[in-house]
Design an enzyme around this catalytic site. Structure first.
Site: not given
Length: 253
Positions: A158, A145
């Site tokens: 995350y 990400s």
């Protein structure tokens, strides 16, 4: 074969029934690959496989990547059924509502890392085992990400998972090169998916974030079709150990 042709190629895409995963699966199928979609929802995965049938060959398997035994058995089944495994896209991931550091329990943290980190690691490991055994080389791709490049507050599990995946990919690229296996990571920016749908429905979020995206739109699954084909194909034969940013220019603004 042309550089981007995938006839005879077998690919696994975890989390391949929606969003980025479905976009990658569609690109691979369109280039001629046999695509095996993994997901926890049998209904969504079967629907996605049916959608891809018009592009090429696709099938669905119900697999929870957070379950080590399920991953090992499913990867072995794919290799046995098709006689090979050429690429694996460890894309499955989950998110949780944002929470302040002081309100984040270890249980909450591990609920995310179970899938986003542990699940991705086991997926890549089991794919590598099948590729090494077959001796045909291959391509491993992890969906990380853009968040690993900046401070994404209130999403500790995350971002920890996505940052760790890049480190794992670099280690895989070094260790597995002698087997002809490449390893790379993708760093998506703000992209339409089940993980981001709550944020994109927030008018305040959209008003603050969209002006920072030079292309003035969110990414879509289709934006990842081309990079998936490239990383699976002979065109990327000398490309390994990289973290490739696809963010519509967000990080450059």
């Amino acid at each position: 074969m042309g550089l981007f042709e995938l006839d005879g190629h077998v690919a696994v895409v975890t989390g391949g029934n929606s969003g980025i995963g479905l976009g990658m699966a569609a690109g691979l199928a369109g280039a001629g690959a046999r695509v095996v979609i993994w997901g926890t929802s049998a209904e969504r995965s079967e629907a996605a496989a049916g959608q891809l049938a018009r592009h090429g060959r696709a099938e669905a398997m119900t697999v929870d990547v957070g379950d080590e035994q399920q991953v090992a058995e499913a990867m072995a089944e794919v290799a046995q059924r098709h006689g090979r495994l050429d690429s694996c896209f460890a894309n499955a991931g989950i998110g949780r509502p944002p929470a302040a550091l002081t309100d984040t329990s270890l249980a909450d943290f591990r609920a995310v890392t179970r899938v986003d980190l542990d699940g991705a690691f086991v997926t890549l490991r089991e794919a590598a085992r099948q590729m090494i055994a077959a001796g045909n080389g291959g391509s491993l791709v992890a969906t990380s990400s853009m968040s690993m490049l900046m401070g994404m507050a209130r999403h500790y599990a995350y971002t920890a998972s996505k940052g760790a995946l890049v480190a794992i990919v670099k280690a895989l690229a070094v260790e597995l090169a002698r087997h002809g296996i490449r390893a790379n990571a993708l760093l998506p920016g703000w992209t339409e998916s089940r993980v981001t749908e709550a944020s994109f429905a927030d008018e305040t979020f959209v008003r603050k974030v969209m002006p920072r995206v030079p292309q003035r739109r969110w990414g879509t699954g289709a934006d990842f079709a081309g990079i998936a084909v490239y990383l699976a194909s002979p065109a990327s034969a000398f490309h390994t150990g990289d973290a490739i940013l696809l963010d519509g220019g967000y990080a450059s603004f």
